[in-house]
Design an enzyme around this catalytic site. Structure first.
Site, PDB file in Angstrom:
ATOM      1  N   LYS A 201       0.863  -1.189   0.000  1.00 10.69           N
ATOM      2  CA  LYS A 201       0.000   0.000   0.000  1.00 10.69           C
ATOM      3  C   LYS A 201       0.890   1.225   0.000  1.00 10.69           C
ATOM      4  O   LYS A 201       1.827   1.331   0.806  1.00 10.69           O
ATOM      5  CB  LYS A 201      -0.879  -0.021   1.244  1.00 10.69           C
ATOM      6  CG  LYS A 201      -1.605   1.265   1.526  1.00 10.69           C
ATOM      7  CD  LYS A 201      -2.725   1.001   2.476  1.00 10.69           C
ATOM      8  CE  LYS A 201      -2.832   2.034   3.558  1.00 10.69           C
ATOM      9  NZ  LYS A 201      -3.941   1.776   4.462  1.00 10.69           N
TER      10      LYS A 201
HETATM   11  C1  5RP Z   1      -2.571   4.308   8.779  1.00  8.33           C
HETATM   12  C2  5RP Z   1      -2.921   3.562   7.563  1.00  8.33           C
HETATM   13  C3  5RP Z   1      -4.253   3.837   6.992  1.00  8.33           C
HETATM   14  O1  5RP Z   1      -4.936   2.637   6.875  1.00  8.33           O
HETATM   15  C4  5RP Z   1      -4.098   4.479   5.648  1.00  8.33           C
HETATM   16  O2  5RP Z   1      -3.414   5.660   5.749  1.00  8.33           O
HETATM   17  C5  5RP Z   1      -5.417   4.580   4.847  1.00  8.33           C
HETATM   18  O3  5RP Z   1      -6.192   5.547   5.317  1.00  8.33           O
HETATM   19  P1  5RP Z   1      -6.328   6.964   4.623  1.00  8.33           P
HETATM   20  O4  5RP Z   1      -7.033   6.723   3.310  1.00  8.33           O
HETATM   21  O5  5RP Z   1      -7.143   7.730   5.600  1.00  8.33           O
HETATM   22  O6  5RP Z   1      -4.945   7.535   4.385  1.00  8.33           O
HETATM   23  O7  5RP Z   1      -2.194   2.736   7.059  1.00  8.33           O
HETATM   24  O8  5RP Z   1      -1.231   4.341   8.936  1.00  8.33           O
END
Ligand code: 5RP
Length: 295
Positions: A201
């Site tokens: 991610k």
């Molecule tokens: C926190 C994360 C969150 O899951 C990620 O940032 C996704 O959320 P957003 O779309 O609010 O950024 O990994 O560290």
């Protein structure tokens, strides 16, 4: 005594047994359990996923929009492919009758008040398997103060995951002082993939994102990041998918929207329906208006 089987004759000797290439990039050599879990996270029809991320509380407490997960988030779960959360919220709030795959937050330690890269593994594989999750996630802080520890944490989770058939989703964390450009994300995502993450991610960047997805040998999903105007968030999701992302793992741009259901429907239209941002925005507006009439 059970009746003896009368041997049939349907051996189809002229039909070779089919074997299929697994549909996800870079995942063909994984074991059956890993593939099956990934096939629950990513829709095998298009290889894409809409993950709903609600794990923010693990370092920043009751984040805006997540103050009452039971009230605001549970009604959204039916619109996502996968729920990403902490084991605390899973056990205390999410009903076990929910059948969506879960990606569990497995790292933690520091709060928003401290150095965030100072994370440790905060969950073991035994509990991941007990909860029946489809992947375990952790932050990797490339360039951060505790870079090496976070990378080694990831490799430990990968090793345990491989033993148990549980994929690892590495999250490329960006510290306040770090540059967010394609060069940085190529470096960070590639390191995660090289060291064994099943998928990564990361964040979308306007310039060169397609080089991030093409140089990462496993699927990439994007985080939403801070709350944007709805049209901007939808445009970002559209561009990310067009430039090779396999999905989104979005939080604030869903649950901080004035129509979280509208955003879930709009994001689905982009990720699974290949709709343009303008059409997705109409879907969001229509849902918002319909909800207003129901009130
Ligand atoms: C926190 C994360 C969150 O899951 C990620 O940032 C996704 O959320 P957003 O779309 O609010 O950024 O990994 O560290």
């Amino acid at each position: 005594m059970p009746e003896a089987d009368k041997e049939g004759k349907k051996y189809y000797v002229d039909i070779p047994q089919k074997g299929e290439m697994f549909f996800l990039k870079g995942s063909n050599e994984l074991d059956w359990g890993m593939k099956n879990r990934l096939a629950r996270i990513f829709n095998p029809k298009d290889g894409h996923t809409v993950m709903l991320a609600i794990d923010h509380g693990y370092f920043q407490g009751p984040t805006t929009g997540l103050e009452r997960v039971d009230v605001t988030i549970l009604p959204l779960v039916s619109y996502c492919d996968t729920l990403m959360c902490t084991r605390g919220v899973l056990r205390s709030i999410v009903p076990p009758s929910m059948t969506k795959p879960v990606v569990i937050r497995a790292s933690g330690g520091p709060s928003i008040l401290k150095e965030l890269s100072d994370e440790e593994l905060a969950m073991d594989m035994e509990d991941c398997t007990r909860l029946g999750v489809c992947a375990a996630a952790l932050q990797v802080f490339i360039g951060g103060e505790f870079e090496s520890r976070s990378v080694i944490n990831m490799t430990k989770l990968v090793n345990a995951g491989l033993r148990n058939g549980i994929p690892t989703m590495a999250v490329t964390a960006v510290g306040k002082e770090m540059v967010r450009d394609a060069q940085y994300f190529r470096l960070a995502t590639r390191i995660c993939a090289e060291l064994g993450a099943s998928y990564v991610k990361t964040y979308y960047v306007d310039e060169g994102f397609e080089t991030v997805t093409s140089s990462c040998p496993v699927p990439i999903v994007i985080a939403g990041g801070k709350k944007l105007p709805e049209m901007d968030a939808l445009t970002m999701a559209y561009r990310a998918i067009s430039e090779g992302a396999a999905g989104v793992d979005m939080g604030r741009n869903i649950f901080q929207s004035d129509s979280p259901v509208g955003m879930m429907k709009a994001i689905n239209a982009i990720v699974h329906g290949n709709e343009k941002p303008e059409k997705a925005h109409q879907i969001y507006e229509a849902e918002k208006a319909a909800a207003g009439r129901r009130r």
